[in-house]
Design an enzyme around this catalytic site. Structure first.
Site, PDB file in Angstrom:
ATOM      1  N   GLU A  62       0.878  -1.159   0.000  1.00  0.00           N
ATOM      2  CA  GLU A  62       0.000   0.000   0.000  1.00  0.00           C
ATOM      3  C   GLU A  62       0.924   1.221   0.000  1.00  0.00           C
ATOM      4  OE1 GLU A  62      -2.730   0.086   3.290  1.00  0.00           O
ATOM      5  OE2 GLU A  62      -3.644   1.940   2.581  1.00  0.00           O
ATOM      6  N   ARG A 297       4.953 -13.019   9.892  1.00  0.00           N
ATOM      7  CA  ARG A 297       5.692 -11.808   9.556  1.00  0.00           C
ATOM      8  C   ARG A 297       7.010 -11.738  10.298  1.00  0.00           C
ATOM      9  NH1 ARG A 297       2.140  -7.525   9.114  1.00  0.00           N
ATOM     10  NH2 ARG A 297       3.643  -5.921   9.569  1.00  0.00           N
ATOM     11  N   LYS A 307       4.723   0.533   9.490  1.00  0.00           N
ATOM     12  CA  LYS A 307       4.786   1.767   8.725  1.00  0.00           C
ATOM     13  C   LYS A 307       4.212   2.935   9.507  1.00  0.00           C
ATOM     14  CE  LYS A 307       3.162   0.082   4.810  1.00  0.00           C
ATOM     15  NZ  LYS A 307       2.384   0.006   3.579  1.00  0.00           N
TER      16      LYS A 307
HETATM   17  P1  ATP Z   1       2.774  -2.206   8.021  1.00  0.00           P
HETATM   18  O1  ATP Z   1       2.036  -2.950   9.094  1.00  0.00           O
HETATM   19  O2  ATP Z   1       4.192  -1.942   8.321  1.00  0.00           O
HETATM   20  O3  ATP Z   1       2.046  -0.986   7.548  1.00  0.00           O
HETATM   21  P2  ATP Z   1       1.554  -3.579   5.912  1.00  0.00           P
HETATM   22  O4  ATP Z   1       1.386  -5.051   5.900  1.00  0.00           O
HETATM   23  O5  ATP Z   1       0.359  -2.803   6.234  1.00  0.00           O
HETATM   24  O6  ATP Z   1       2.792  -3.219   6.814  1.00  0.00           O
HETATM   25  P3  ATP Z   1       1.647  -3.354   3.097  1.00  0.00           P
HETATM   26  O7  ATP Z   1       2.094  -2.237   2.262  1.00  0.00           O
HETATM   27  O8  ATP Z   1       0.229  -3.737   3.084  1.00  0.00           O
HETATM   28  O9  ATP Z   1       2.114  -3.024   4.562  1.00  0.00           O
HETATM   29  O10 ATP Z   1       2.568  -4.621   2.840  1.00  0.00           O
HETATM   30  C1  ATP Z   1       2.937  -5.101   1.579  1.00  0.00           C
HETATM   31  C2  ATP Z   1       3.314  -6.538   1.738  1.00  0.00           C
HETATM   32  O11 ATP Z   1       4.399  -6.679   2.646  1.00  0.00           O
HETATM   33  C3  ATP Z   1       2.169  -7.363   2.272  1.00  0.00           C
HETATM   34  O12 ATP Z   1       2.023  -8.519   1.488  1.00  0.00           O
HETATM   35  C4  ATP Z   1       2.575  -7.685   3.667  1.00  0.00           C
HETATM   36  O13 ATP Z   1       2.090  -8.917   4.060  1.00  0.00           O
HETATM   37  C5  ATP Z   1       4.107  -7.679   3.594  1.00  0.00           C
HETATM   38  N1  ATP Z   1       4.688  -7.351   4.875  1.00  0.00           N
HETATM   39  C6  ATP Z   1       4.519  -6.212   5.578  1.00  0.00           C
HETATM   40  N2  ATP Z   1       5.179  -6.263   6.747  1.00  0.00           N
HETATM   41  C7  ATP Z   1       5.796  -7.465   6.787  1.00  0.00           C
HETATM   42  C8  ATP Z   1       6.625  -8.122   7.745  1.00  0.00           C
HETATM   43  N3  ATP Z   1       6.964  -7.544   8.881  1.00  0.00           N
HETATM   44  N4  ATP Z   1       7.092  -9.355   7.434  1.00  0.00           N
HETATM   45  C9  ATP Z   1       6.771  -9.930   6.277  1.00  0.00           C
HETATM   46  N5  ATP Z   1       5.989  -9.375   5.344  1.00  0.00           N
HETATM   47  C10 ATP Z   1       5.490  -8.158   5.589  1.00  0.00           C
HETATM   48 MG    MG Z   2      -1.327  -3.400   4.874  1.00  0.00          MG
END
Ligand code: ATP
Ligand code: MG
Length: 595
Positions: A62, A297, A307
């Site tokens: 995102e 994760r 983020k």
């Molecule tokens: P955050 O919680 O930091 O905002 P998010 O999952 O909301 O992370 P996205 O932009 O939706 O952020 O993530 C893009 C991809 O990265 C998704 O497929 C998500 O599952 C993966 N991802 C995000 N954080 C992790 C993590 N700590 N370990 C593994 N994969 C991750």
């Molecule tokens: Mg997300």
């Protein structure tokens, strides 16, 4: 698919996703798929050729912030598996939420995935996609669900919807609007789209089962009204799909086979399957459908990998920006001096599991160290200079001493370093009254200067008023040039130095852990746990003169001090800025005794 060179890895670590893919390929589960050359519905793909990609994965960020080490894990996993199995990985911006997304983040994400070494170009196509390009299809799918009696417009307030959803122990209760006619639902959905209703006045909900043991199946919301300008579609839409509705559709339109996501989406999988199944039944989507697979994760000690929280650190000025070298953002790690190969190696080594893992920061640092140890040239730098006058060295003379760049890799060559009467050594390498195990310089004691001579300390000059050490007076033994005494006498310590008149002045930044506790993300007051000493700026370090030609992001080992890289953003007036990437694992004391 261009895959970066693999780092040597004797035993492949656990990765259950490989097994899933191998099994699917062996069973020919995706062999019949066709690909229309771009994302699209069933008819579009049916008109295309057999899909040249054996599997399709995607990395779906995102664009609401910068990528961090957790995302790097997901990037390497998705692009890595595609490369390994003759597949293609798409970079897809999951930009269905108009409120928090910005072009700045889109650009930064593209740059960082590239920098990590991956490409979404394959078979003559750039597989870079935006979920917001699928809004038309998503709307059409909403109408199809309504026509199939599988969705309805609910006018309950958000509170009422929450209250009637039930909980783990209690089933939910049906909305009074659940049994509207198809015609009414369709009309209202169109009115929602056409801006005839206020924000929040109604939503589109799936009609599944309010008593389902899985709360996610209790008529989840699919569409909401929100007047917000979208970074891609502008003001064209005033209704936006919910993430849980949008994501499966995005995967299906792109012909994704394995939709890899983190564990928190496990309970969403039944809805993912329900939705795609219904849309395929209605003829909108091609079968076989994508399959969602969850993994745990990645979390790292002493940093934050969310983020939202990283954004808070940036916005509140706790760090200098998204690329602050103390942050676990990819841009921060880059600026710190981590190489893409080291980050990829780390992601591979930690494996993939079904459980959420907390990996110690030292595991990442070890990957970085190994990578730098292999490739970095060794140079001389003095961080906290102490002036040393070699009293018996000829005034005005400069010698050029030969110094190899890497002890284990002669092919990296050598350079000349100037030596003259006045040099700088590290303040820490002298002690007036040394303890037993101190093998460096002290009054009356002899040490080896790296690549140069033995020197003996004859006198320590101090400021009369403050008692502060100003300068050492030493004598050198001309017969020890190159570092060995012809008479066979030994010295216990070897120290680094630079010639005062030839030295290059530089700013050097040393970093420590960003937080004082291993798991700050768990704490309510996490901002008060920031390490107040996480950065130390040394304004006046002295480096060997050859470093004047170093370019942004060049990496070096400063002997005995660690690995450093030229900052890619800052340069102080007339002097470069170096960031310490990581310290040396072993103290150089050990290494020097081997010489
Ligand atoms: P955050 O919680 O930091 O905002 P998010 O999952 O909301 O992370 P996205 O932009 O939706 O952020 O993530 C893009 C991809 O990265 C998704 O497929 C998500 O599952 C993966 N991802 C995000 N954080 C992790 C993590 N700590 N370990 C593994 N994969 C991750
Ligand atoms: Mg997300």
């Amino acid at each position: 698919m261009s895959a970066p060179a693999k780092t040597a890895n004797p035993a492949k670590p656990a990765n259950f996703l490989r097994q899933v893919i191998e099994r699917d390929l062996a069973a020919g589960a995706y062999a019949t798929r066709r690909f229309g050359g771009a994302p699209g519905d069933a008819a579009h793909h049916a008109a295309g050729a057999s899909d040249p990609a054996r599997i399709r994965t995607r990395f779906p960020p995102e664009p609401n912030g910068y990528l961090h080490i957790g995302h790097a894990k997901s990037v390497c996993l998705n692009f890595g598996l595609a490369a390994e199995f003759g597949g293609v990985c798409h970079l897809r911006f999951d930009d269905t939420n108009p409120e928090k997304e910005e072009q700045e983040f889109v650009d930064a994400i593209i740059e960082m995935v590239h920098w990590l070494g991956w490409s979404w170009d394959a078979n003559g196509t750039s597989h870079l996609y935006y979920a917001s390009d699928y809004f038309d299809f998503m709307y059409r799918a909403g109408e199809l669900l309504i026509e199939a009696g599988l969705a309805y417009i609910d006018e309950q307030t958000a509170e009422a919807m929450r209250a009637t959803r039930g909980d783990f122990n209690t089933p939910g209760t049906d909305s009074p609007y659940r049994n509207r006619s198809r015609e009414d639902n369709l009309r209202l959905f169109r009115e929602m789209r056409d801006g005839q209703h206020a924000d929040g006045a109604m939503v589109l909900r799936a009609k599944i089962d309010m008593a389902s043991p899985n709360i996610n199946l209790r008529d989840p919301t699919l569409y909401r009204i929100k007047r917000a300008t979208h970074h891609n579609t502008g003001d064209r839409w005033c209704i936006y799909p919910m993430y849980t509705y949008a994501h499966p559709i995005e995967d299906a339109l792109e012909n994704i086979t394995h939709s890899i996501c983190t564990l928190e989406f496990e309970d969403q999988r039944p809805f993912y399957d329900w939705l795609l199944d219904k849309l395929a039944d209605g003829g909108l989507l091609q079968r076989p459908l994508p399959k969602q697979i969850e993994f745990g994760r990645l979390n790292l000690t002493y940093v934050i990998t969310s983020k939202r929280k990283l954004k808070q650190l940036v916005d509140e000025g706790h760090v200098s920006g998204w690329d602050d070298p103390r942050l676990p953002t990819i841009t921060g790690m880059r600026r710190r001096g981590y190489s893409p190969a080291a980050i990829r190696d780390f992601c591979e080594r930690i494996g993939v599991t079904k459980n959420e893992t907390v990996i110690d920061m030292s595991v990442l640092e070890n990957c970085v160290r190994e990578d730098l140890d292999r490739d970095c040239r060794r140079v001389l730098a003095v961080l906290r200079p102490l002036r040393v006058v070699i009293t018996n060295y000829p005034e005005g003379q400069t010698e050029q001493l030969d110094a190899p760049y890497h002890p284990g890799r002669p092919e990296l060559g050598s350079r000349k370093v100037p030596f003259s009467k006045v040099i700088y050594i590290e303040r820490d390498d002298f002690m007036e009254d040394p303890p037993k195990k101190f093998f460096r310089l002290a009054p009356g004691r002899e040490v080896r200067l790296r690549y140069a001579y033995f020197i003996r300390c004859d006198e320590a000059l101090k400021d009369q008023a403050t008692g502060e050490l100003i300068e050492l007076r030493c004598t050198y033994d001309p017969a020890t040039r190159g570092g060995n005494a012809p008479d066979g006498r030994k010295v216990k310590g070897t120290i680094h130095w630079v010639a005062a008149d030839h030295a290059l002045a530089a700013e050097v930044r040393l970093y420590d852990r960003l937080f004082t506790v291993p798991d700050p993300g768990r704490e309510e007051n996490w901002r008060s746990l920031l390490n107040p000493k996480s950065v130390e700026v040394i304004k006046n370090a002295r480096l060997e003169p050859g470093l004047a030609s170093a370019r942004a992001e060049d990496r070096f080992q400063f002997e005995r001090l660690g690995y450093f890289c030229v900052d890619r953003r800052d340069a102080a007036v007339n002097r470069p800025v170096f960031n310490r990437t990581v310290t040396l694992k072993d103290s150089w004391g050990k290494e020097s005794r081997r010489d």
